[in-house]
Design a protein around this motif. Sequence first.
Motif, PDB file in Angstrom:
ATOM      1  N   ALA A 345      66.527  85.644  34.526  1.00 30.84           N
ATOM      2  CA  ALA A 345      65.271  86.379  34.641  1.00 30.84           C
ATOM      3  C   ALA A 345      64.073  85.454  34.487  1.00 30.84           C
ATOM      4  N   VAL A 361      64.587  92.771  30.816  1.00 32.06           N
ATOM      5  CA  VAL A 361      65.236  92.260  32.026  1.00 32.06           C
ATOM      6  C   VAL A 361      66.531  93.027  32.257  1.00 32.06           C
ATOM      7  N   VAL A 364      70.830  91.020  35.723  1.00 32.15           N
ATOM      8  CA  VAL A 364      70.920  89.569  35.875  1.00 32.15           C
ATOM      9  C   VAL A 364      72.103  89.063  35.064  1.00 32.15           C
ATOM     10  N   TYR A 384      67.348  92.826  27.007  1.00 33.21           N
ATOM     11  CA  TYR A 384      68.268  92.493  28.112  1.00 33.21           C
ATOM     12  C   TYR A 384      69.256  93.647  28.212  1.00 33.21           C
TER      13      TYR A 384
END
Length: 578
Positions: A345, A361, A364, A384
């Motif tokens: 990210a 994020v 990913v 995340y």
Amino acid sequence: MHLPIPARLFGMFLLGALMGSENGDLSSISDTSTEPGGKASLSGTSNLAGPFLHPVDRNVHAPLVALHSELGPLVYGLYRERGAPSSRNIVPDFSRAGYMGGGVALPMRESIPVRVVLAPVSGRDDHRRIQAAIDEVAGMSPDHRGLRGAVLLQRGRYALGKTLTFPIGGVVLRGEGRGSEGTVLRSTVSDRRGNIIDVGNEESRVPRPARDPRRTAISTPFVPVGAMRIEVESAAGYSVGDTVAIVREANAAWLGAEGIDTARYNWRIKDYQLHYERVVTAVEDDTLTLDAPVVDSIEARFGGGSVYRTDVDRAVQVGIEDLRLEGDPNTGTANGTPDIGPFTAIHFGGVRDSWIRNVTVRFVSHGFATRNGAHLNTFEDVAYIDPRFGETEGARRYVYLYEGNSAFNLTQRCYNGGGRHTFVIGAQVPGPNVFLDCVAEGDSNDSGPHHRWSTGVLYDNTRGFMLRAQQRRWSGSGHGWAGAQQMFWNTEHDVYVVQAPPFAMNWSVGQVGTVMPGKFPPEEPAGMIESPGRPVTPRSLYLQQLRDRLGEQAVLDVTTSEQRKGRIWASLSARAGE
């Protein structure tokens, strides 16, 4: 390079005066004892010069770190590294980690002028216009802080076909919230291991020497962990404010059987000349006083060390804030999924005194990663979620990753939902670096140093599955000793391993979880473990060290009110990136 020394940097010398030592010399406190409850009682001082600037408890049974009183300061017990003849090191001070050297609030949003405002437009690739706005602001004159202004992306969805880059400092990219209804940037980058955002520039692992580097050898046979004074052969030409590299050399003895015994894993001498960047705060005869401690001992028989002046030019004052970054939701999760597309990210390198705040994020492999030249940055209120790429495959799903010669970085108030390795360190990362008040849920593998001798990391009030600092032998084609001087402080992980590398140490204080032998060589001796199953005071080592060095205001400037009251794992989990 020559840097001015902020007045607040000298808080440690004020502490010395309060404790009755001269010239801020706190290394010589003697005849101390430890009272019940982890309080250290100081019964005498002397004024002998030494390598330390912090109060030292010389009692043979002294804890690694203890409070002198409820308000501090911390007093540090001498410890013996594995294989050493005597106790001669102290736990290092990690409090210089973070934006502007720690204890400095990130710039208030309203203090940064918005130079360009963009609104979402459906059905198009927004990369060109967002990058053009970044470049436009990068061309403006900076203010006294080094800030040029912000690019504001209004609430909505944006498509990115290429990586957004920030090679020049002073630019802030801001959205209007990290939730699903905030500002969402969806990347379709097609590069191998592509980045959604790349901040800074590429630089060498070896800090660039100044035009007149004044390289000089370290003259003492042993420099302990925690030292802030270093004796050199000649300090001629050095002055306060000089930026320097402390080089810990390596030789065949250190890599061989009489040292850490990793030559058998194909470790090479040239790869282990570690460089620790510091600022000179005082010069007295041939002794240099530094702004931050040594986090790996330097010993003449294992190669010794040297010092030289540096001139490193990095981007400064870059901010990424109030955004949600997404990769491709259609990327597979099975092992063997090609690592093509938006893989990481945000990547930071060749950048200092910068930040990421209030960013989530998604979709990913890697979340927030640093590389060479990432120094003195803060990543806070970050999350995340919903990872992609191979679920259990190597080199996938690293959430908060320090790599390269990264140092003095602070990641705090962070959340992981589903990543493999949450708080993870790459190879030969010099440190110090810090994780503070973070939680991992659904993490499938361990946190901790991953491979090849990274040093000086504090895991402070982290929670998750496994936390391990161990000898990894041939794992990953020769990971060997993954890290040294790794501190687990008031952490709560289901499983933890803390082993002691030869002529180094790892520590665990107040860790809650099940102690297990190492996965690879279970016979290696344990590191230093204090108060297992019972958290200690102070709650946060980093925040108390910051308080000792700079005062209460520094703590107020970098924490939330909830954080100052206690652990915040429940609220991080409840929010889960929203």
